[in-house]
Design a protein around this motif. Structure first.
Motif, PDB file in Angstrom:
ATOM      1  N   PHE A 102       0.812  -1.217   0.000  1.00 49.71           N
ATOM      2  CA  PHE A 102       0.000   0.000   0.000  1.00 49.71           C
ATOM      3  C   PHE A 102       0.848   1.270   0.000  1.00 49.71           C
ATOM      4  CE2 PHE A 102      -2.051   3.449   2.385  1.00 49.71           C
ATOM      5  CZ  PHE A 102      -3.164   3.673   1.575  1.00 49.71           C
ATOM      6  N   LEU A 103       1.855   1.332   0.866  1.00 42.12           N
ATOM      7  CA  LEU A 103       2.590   2.583   1.058  1.00 42.12           C
ATOM      8  C   LEU A 103       3.273   3.040  -0.226  1.00 42.12           C
ATOM      9  CD1 LEU A 103       3.588   4.847   2.878  1.00 42.12           C
ATOM     10  CD2 LEU A 103       5.512   3.373   3.532  1.00 42.12           C
ATOM     11  N   PHE A 104       4.063   2.154  -0.845  1.00 39.51           N
ATOM     12  CA  PHE A 104       4.757   2.526  -2.075  1.00 39.51           C
ATOM     13  C   PHE A 104       3.760   2.864  -3.180  1.00 39.51           C
ATOM     14  CE2 PHE A 104       8.483   1.096  -0.012  1.00 39.51           C
ATOM     15  CZ  PHE A 104       9.572   1.562  -0.735  1.00 39.51           C
ATOM     16  N   ALA A 105       2.685   2.077  -3.263  1.00 41.60           N
ATOM     17  CA  ALA A 105       1.680   2.338  -4.288  1.00 41.60           C
ATOM     18  C   ALA A 105       0.980   3.673  -4.048  1.00 41.60           C
ATOM     19  CB  ALA A 105       0.666   1.198  -4.317  1.00 41.60           C
ATOM     20  N   ARG A 106       0.770   4.013  -2.791  1.00 40.03           N
ATOM     21  CA  ARG A 106       0.093   5.275  -2.470  1.00 40.03           C
ATOM     22  C   ARG A 106       0.982   6.476  -2.809  1.00 40.03           C
ATOM     23  NH1 ARG A 106      -2.604   8.788  -2.644  1.00 40.03           N
ATOM     24  NH2 ARG A 106      -4.131   9.673  -1.197  1.00 40.03           N
ATOM     25  N   VAL A 107       2.283   6.334  -2.586  1.00 41.22           N
ATOM     26  CA  VAL A 107       3.200   7.454  -2.798  1.00 41.22           C
ATOM     27  C   VAL A 107       3.575   7.614  -4.262  1.00 41.22           C
ATOM     28  CG1 VAL A 107       5.522   8.313  -2.264  1.00 41.22           C
ATOM     29  CG2 VAL A 107       4.121   7.311  -0.456  1.00 41.22           C
ATOM     30  N   LEU A 108       3.717   6.504  -4.993  1.00 41.80           N
ATOM     31  CA  LEU A 108       4.316   6.545  -6.324  1.00 41.80           C
ATOM     32  C   LEU A 108       3.319   6.470  -7.479  1.00 41.80           C
ATOM     33  CD1 LEU A 108       7.351   4.159  -5.675  1.00 41.80           C
ATOM     34  CD2 LEU A 108       7.291   6.652  -5.527  1.00 41.80           C
ATOM     35  N   THR A 109       2.044   6.229  -7.185  1.00 41.43           N
ATOM     36  CA  THR A 109       1.075   6.086  -8.270  1.00 41.43           C
ATOM     37  C   THR A 109       0.183   7.311  -8.386  1.00 41.43           C
ATOM     38  OG1 THR A 109      -0.578   5.020  -6.849  1.00 41.43           O
ATOM     39  CG2 THR A 109       1.007   3.586  -7.969  1.00 41.43           C
ATOM     40  N   GLY A 110      -0.521   7.369  -9.507  1.00 43.69           N
ATOM     41  CA  GLY A 110      -1.522   8.398  -9.734  1.00 43.69           C
ATOM     42  C   GLY A 110      -2.778   7.769 -10.283  1.00 43.69           C
ATOM     43  N   ALA A 111      -3.550   8.521 -11.024  1.00 40.89           N
ATOM     44  CA  ALA A 111      -4.812   8.006 -11.547  1.00 40.89           C
ATOM     45  C   ALA A 111      -4.602   6.871 -12.550  1.00 40.89           C
ATOM     46  CB  ALA A 111      -5.583   9.146 -12.207  1.00 40.89           C
ATOM     47  N   LYS A 112      -3.472   6.857 -13.256  1.00 39.51           N
ATOM     48  CA  LYS A 112      -3.254   5.878 -14.315  1.00 39.51           C
ATOM     49  C   LYS A 112      -2.789   4.525 -13.787  1.00 39.51           C
ATOM     50  CE  LYS A 112       0.257   6.388 -17.075  1.00 39.51           C
ATOM     51  NZ  LYS A 112       1.147   6.951 -18.110  1.00 39.51           N
ATOM     52  N   THR A 113      -1.956   4.496 -12.757  1.00 40.17           N
ATOM     53  CA  THR A 113      -1.356   3.240 -12.276  1.00 40.17           C
ATOM     54  C   THR A 113      -1.807   2.865 -10.869  1.00 40.17           C
ATOM     55  OG1 THR A 113       0.587   4.443 -11.461  1.00 40.17           O
ATOM     56  CG2 THR A 113       0.682   3.574 -13.712  1.00 40.17           C
ATOM     57  N   LYS A 114      -2.885   3.439 -10.386  1.00 38.37           N
ATOM     58  CA  LYS A 114      -3.369   3.145  -9.028  1.00 38.37           C
ATOM     59  C   LYS A 114      -3.688   1.657  -8.887  1.00 38.37           C
ATOM     60  CE  LYS A 114      -6.444   5.964  -7.496  1.00 38.37           C
ATOM     61  NZ  LYS A 114      -7.778   6.610  -7.305  1.00 38.37           N
ATOM     62  N   THR A 115      -3.197   1.033  -7.804  1.00 42.42           N
ATOM     63  CA  THR A 115      -3.431  -0.382  -7.570  1.00 42.42           C
ATOM     64  C   THR A 115      -4.622  -0.583  -6.627  1.00 42.42           C
ATOM     65  OG1 THR A 115      -1.817  -0.388  -5.759  1.00 42.42           O
ATOM     66  CG2 THR A 115      -1.010  -0.972  -7.958  1.00 42.42           C
ATOM     67  N   LEU A 116      -4.999  -1.848  -6.424  1.00 38.30           N
ATOM     68  CA  LEU A 116      -6.193  -2.149  -5.638  1.00 38.30           C
ATOM     69  C   LEU A 116      -6.127  -1.670  -4.187  1.00 38.30           C
ATOM     70  CD1 LEU A 116      -7.319  -5.674  -6.891  1.00 38.30           C
ATOM     71  CD2 LEU A 116      -8.567  -3.530  -7.066  1.00 38.30           C
ATOM     72  N   PRO A 117      -5.018  -1.887  -3.457  1.00 43.01           N
ATOM     73  CA  PRO A 117      -4.990  -1.385  -2.075  1.00 43.01           C
ATOM     74  C   PRO A 117      -5.221   0.109  -1.971  1.00 43.01           C
ATOM     75  CG  PRO A 117      -3.212  -2.950  -2.413  1.00 43.01           C
ATOM     76  CD  PRO A 117      -3.814  -2.687  -3.758  1.00 43.01           C
ATOM     77  N   VAL A 118      -4.733   0.868  -2.960  1.00 43.74           N
ATOM     78  CA  VAL A 118      -4.970   2.308  -2.963  1.00 43.74           C
ATOM     79  C   VAL A 118      -6.405   2.614  -3.362  1.00 43.74           C
ATOM     80  CG1 VAL A 118      -4.239   4.510  -3.936  1.00 43.74           C
ATOM     81  CG2 VAL A 118      -2.549   2.722  -3.519  1.00 43.74           C
ATOM     82  N   ALA A 119      -6.927   1.865  -4.330  1.00 44.68           N
ATOM     83  CA  ALA A 119      -8.287   2.109  -4.811  1.00 44.68           C
ATOM     84  C   ALA A 119      -9.316   1.842  -3.725  1.00 44.68           C
ATOM     85  CB  ALA A 119      -8.569   1.242  -6.035  1.00 44.68           C
ATOM     86  N   ILE A 120      -9.103   0.783  -2.951  1.00 44.42           N
ATOM     87  CA  ILE A 120     -10.096   0.431  -1.937  1.00 44.42           C
ATOM     88  C   ILE A 120     -10.148   1.467  -0.823  1.00 44.42           C
ATOM     89  CG2 ILE A 120      -8.619  -0.978  -0.441  1.00 44.42           C
ATOM     90  CD1 ILE A 120     -10.893  -2.917  -0.142  1.00 44.42           C
ATOM     91  N   SER A 121      -9.050   2.184  -0.601  1.00 44.25           N
ATOM     92  CA  SER A 121      -9.060   3.235   0.424  1.00 44.25           C
ATOM     93  C   SER A 121      -9.937   4.406   0.019  1.00 44.25           C
ATOM     94  CB  SER A 121      -7.641   3.726   0.692  1.00 44.25           C
ATOM     95  OG  SER A 121      -7.097   4.361  -0.455  1.00 44.25           O
ATOM     96  N   SER A 122     -10.215   4.533  -1.270  1.00 47.50           N
ATOM     97  CA  SER A 122     -11.058   5.635  -1.733  1.00 47.50           C
ATOM     98  C   SER A 122     -12.534   5.376  -1.515  1.00 47.50           C
ATOM     99  CB  SER A 122     -10.811   5.879  -3.229  1.00 47.50           C
ATOM    100  OG  SER A 122     -11.226   4.771  -4.007  1.00 47.50           O
ATOM    101  N   PHE A 123     -12.884   4.180  -1.033  1.00 51.16           N
ATOM    102  CA  PHE A 123     -14.281   3.881  -0.759  1.00 51.16           C
ATOM    103  C   PHE A 123     -14.749   4.490   0.564  1.00 51.16           C
ATOM    104  CE2 PHE A 123     -13.453   0.555  -3.859  1.00 51.16           C
ATOM    105  CZ  PHE A 123     -14.624   0.558  -4.599  1.00 51.16           C
ATOM    106  N   GLY A 124     -13.849   5.131   1.298  1.00 47.86           N
ATOM    107  CA  GLY A 124     -14.222   5.725   2.576  1.00 47.86           C
ATOM    108  C   GLY A 124     -14.956   7.032   2.385  1.00 47.86           C
ATOM    109  N   THR A 125     -16.252   7.003   2.354  1.00 51.19           N
ATOM    110  CA  THR A 125     -17.078   8.195   2.206  1.00 51.19           C
ATOM    111  C   THR A 125     -18.059   8.265   3.361  1.00 51.19           C
ATOM    112  OG1 THR A 125     -18.757   7.040   0.905  1.00 51.19           O
ATOM    113  CG2 THR A 125     -16.908   7.993  -0.308  1.00 51.19           C
TER     114      THR A 125
END
Length: 274
Positions: free
Chosen positions: A209-232
């Motif tokens: 999660f950490l490396f993916a959160r720091v190094l990705t953007g909208a194009k290369t976002k991985t699942l652990p980062v994507a699932i964190s966006s479900f927090g609404t």
């Protein structure tokens, strides 16, 4: 009258309890993922609810989730191919080196793995910015290989260390050079260990999660980062997030079921000497 042996039943009960404790969060998430929000937010445990797969369908119909899913698969598989290939060759050579020299190298590799990820993520981010590599697959695979490499080297070394040296000597007598001894003799012997190492390397890359959160953007976002966006603030958050979490685990479960025979052989090979 023979004395009753309670060791095996007691061990079975302990292993069963351990399995239930570890599976309980997954079972709980699976239950929430098929509940309506009013049932998911109940403070008491109840099995009296009408299941719905609305949130599972909603997750997989989400184009962003699907994009992140394919990103995770592509990055994880690339990481496994590179890190296991390089780690296997390094581990083989370390077993052929004198113990004193190999021990220094192994401890140095282990020391790098012990650094907190945040200390490595920030330099990666700064260097990536300098070379304009943020939000690229190349950067993410490079970072995942860097943090996985010590693990693959140590893991594969344990399998190569179990191979009797007499086999290498017999291969040399038969005329095999160093590469032929590795590719035709040593590698087939440790093949079950390759599956085990590949699985754990895949898990590390897939769940990072950490490396993916720091190094990705909208194009290369991985699942652990994507699932964190479900927090609404929406009350449907819990069933939706639970459905996404179950969706994330399905590829790994399928991989383990398909390769179960190889994984069992590999774990047994690493646990038994000689």
């Amino acid at each position: 009258m023979s004395q009753i042996n309670w060791k095996q039943p007691a061990l079975f009960v302990l292993l069963l309890a351990f399995t239930v404790v570890n599976l309980l969060p997954i079972i709980w998430a699976a239950m929430i993922s098929v509940k309506n929000p009013v049932d998911a937010f109940m403070t008491t445990l109840s099995f009296n609810f009408e299941p719905t797969f609305e949130y599972h369908l909603k997750v997989w119909r989400d184009s962003e989730f699907l994009r992140s899913f394919f990103n995770s698969i592509a990055v994880s598989v690339s990481t496994v191919l590179i890190s296991v290939s390089c780690g296997t060759m390094a581990a083989y050579q370390l077993t052929r080196m004198p113990p004193g020299r190999s021990r220094v190298i192994l401890l140095s590799i282990l020391g790098m793995r012990m650094f907190p990820h945040i200390l490595l993520a920030l330099p990666f981010f700064v260097i990536a910015q300098l070379f304009n590599l943020i939000d690229t697959y190349f950067l993410l695979v490079l970072a995942f290989v860097a943090i996985n490499q010590p693990f693959t080297i140590w893991f594969m070394r344990s399998f190569f260390a179990d191979v009797p040296r007499e086999i290498y000597e017999a291969a040399a007598i038969d005329g095999c050079n160093a590469w032929q001894t590795f590719y035709r003799v040593a590698l087939p012997i440790v093949r079950p260990g390759l599956w085990v190492t590949s699985l754990f390397s895949l898990l590390l890359a897939y769940n990072e999660f950490l490396f993916a959160r720091v190094l990705t953007g909208a194009k290369t976002k991985t699942l652990p980062v994507a699932i964190s966006s479900f927090g609404t603030e929406d009350v449907s958050y819990w069933p939706l997030a639970a459905a996404a979490a179950i969706g994330i685990t399905l590829p790994i479960i399928l991989f383990m079921v398909l390769l179960q025979r190889h994984l069992v052989r590999g774990i047994a090979m690493g646990a038994v000497k000689g």
